[in-house]
Design an enzyme around this catalytic site. Structure first.
Site, PDB file in Angstrom:
ATOM      1  N   CYS A 237       0.988  -1.162   0.007  1.00 56.09           N
ATOM      2  CA  CYS A 237       0.121   0.073  -0.009  1.00 56.09           C
ATOM      3  C   CYS A 237       0.789   1.410  -0.080  1.00 56.09           C
ATOM      4  O   CYS A 237       1.708   1.291  -1.013  1.00 56.09           O
ATOM      5  CB  CYS A 237      -1.035  -0.088   1.043  1.00 56.09           C
ATOM      6  SG  CYS A 237       0.036  -0.091   2.771  1.00 56.09           S
ATOM      7  N   ARG A 242      -2.199  -0.758   5.514  1.00 56.74           N
ATOM      8  CA  ARG A 242      -3.424  -1.324   4.718  1.00 56.74           C
ATOM      9  C   ARG A 242      -3.235  -2.663   4.315  1.00 56.74           C
ATOM     10  O   ARG A 242      -4.186  -3.493   4.215  1.00 56.74           O
ATOM     11  CB  ARG A 242      -3.790  -0.496   3.741  1.00 56.74           C
ATOM     12  CG  ARG A 242      -4.518   0.900   4.258  1.00 56.74           C
ATOM     13  CD  ARG A 242      -4.860   1.735   2.965  1.00 56.74           C
ATOM     14  NE  ARG A 242      -3.769   2.629   2.541  1.00 56.74           N
ATOM     15  CZ  ARG A 242      -3.793   3.447   1.582  1.00 56.74           C
ATOM     16  NH1 ARG A 242      -4.878   3.703   1.007  1.00 56.74           N
ATOM     17  NH2 ARG A 242      -2.903   4.191   1.170  1.00 56.74           N
TER      18      ARG A 242
END
Lengths: 293, 77
Positions: A237, A242
């Site tokens: 990410c 994430r």
């Protein structure tokens, strides 16, 4: 939750309520920083800050083994403790902590499905009381970097088509319209994505209340982008949090064997001199496979 | 204590779609603003009243979101 590949790594809000006084369970709220925890947290939970306690900001790395041992010892955790992680930001940083605990070999780590958001949304009990636990002398295992991708492995995967790259950022970050999530600091030099990466935003794996989607929904989501567990997968990410969430989904909920998190992510790749970058939407899956072959 | 008056809504700030979550814990009102597409929290306002909390969060969110640069995908380099 029972039909996931490893259902034991997820607990529900009901389970947590039933185990609030279980001495073998340690709840940990993991946030970017601790202001949300200070406003109110689950009774018995200790706070870990991603910025100051889980990241070595001088080296830009996970914390070293001795710091990890110190953190877990201060939290009253032993190698036999069931560590239940939850946090704000849709459990992103809790998932990072899960990944880091697995790197250092902690056996029983679980995520609260839905994280802090679900606990609050359900109107469950909170406290501002900070618990004190008897410190332990936690000894971590040698770090297992088989679940972590470093830059050379990503470069090799790109050259040899030996792993599928999954970009879990928002579509606008993927195409290169923006460098970082709107409102957050730009921490890379250029926008775009790693060539050949599939765009599967982390949010597609989650329901509105922050819980994970069903096994079948998750399987279809990734399969529609050619990710079916038949090939190693690298998630990335912007800074690796994430992608920890999506790494968790692929490895533990879908049970795909070879899934690694590239925590250097776009802040690293997007700043390297000479690194290839693509912009715009991803190529259709069929076109990508033909190219790779 | 528990989170009360939980509300969730969608709007736009500085042209970006955002998700606004507001609630109260004890005597504090909290407003969280996240960019809808990325899910990242952009601002968090904590105050003694709902209005103050909302105002603080929106001011911070506006300031941060206005700084976000758009790149032209047709230009290289």
């Amino acid at each position: 939750m029972s039909n996931y590949s490893h259902p034991e790594v997820l607990v529900s809000t009901d389970w947590v309520q039933q185990n609030l006084d279980n001495p073998s369970v340690r709840l940990v709220e993991v946030d970017v920083e601790n202001s949300a925890y200070d406003q109110g947290h689950i009774r018995g939970a200790v706070a870990w800050s991603w910025q100051t306690q889980l990241s070595d900001r001088l080296r830009r790395d996970i914390i070293p083994r001795d710091e990890f041992e110190k953190l877990l010892s201060q939290s009253g955790i032993t190698p036999d403790t069931t560590v239940v992680l939850y946090g704000d930001n849709n459990n992103w940083f809790a998932a990072w902590a899960f990944w880091q605990l697995k790197i250092y070999g902690h056996r029983d780590v679980r995520l609260l499905n839905g994280g802090r958001k679900k606990w609050l949304q359900e109107g469950l009990e909170l406290t501002q009381e900070v618990p004190q636990y008897q410190p332990t002398n936690y000894k971590a295992k040698e770090p297992d970097f088989s679940i972590r991708a470093f830059l050379p492995e990503v470069q090799q995967a790109l050259r040899q088509h030996s792993a599928a790259l999954v970009d879990v950022r928002s579509p606008q970050e993927f195409t290169g319209e923006i460098i970082a999530p709107p409102g957050l600091p730009e921490t890379a030099q250029r926008p775009g994505h790693i060539p050949g990466a599939r765009s599967i935003p982390w949010s597609k794996a989650a329901n509105e209340d922050g819980t994970f989607k069903s096994l079948e929904e998750l399987r279809q989501l990734y399969a529609s982008e050619g990710i079916d567990g038949s090939k190693p997968v690298i998630t990335y990410c912007r800074i690796g949090e994430r992608s920890s969430h999506s790494w968790f989904v692929l490895k533990y909920l879908l049970g795909y064997k070879n899934v690694v998190n590239y925590d250097g992510s776009w802040t690293e790749w997007g700043s390297i001199v000479g690194a290839p970058i693509e912009r715009g939407a991803a190529k259709p899956v069929g076109e990508l496979v033909a190219h790779a072959g | 204590m528990r989170a009360e008056n939980w509300e969730r809504s969608q709007t736009e700030v500085a042209g970006w779609p955002v998700t606004v979550t507001a609630y109260r814990i004890g005597d504090k009102y909290i407003t969280e603003i996240a960019s809808t597409d990325s899910g990242a929290c952009v601002a968090r306002g904590i105050a003694e009243s709902a209005d103050e909390s909302r105002k603080g969060a929106f001011e911070t969110a506006s300031r941060r979101l206005e700084r976000t640069r758009h790149f032209d995908l047709t230009i290289g380099g």
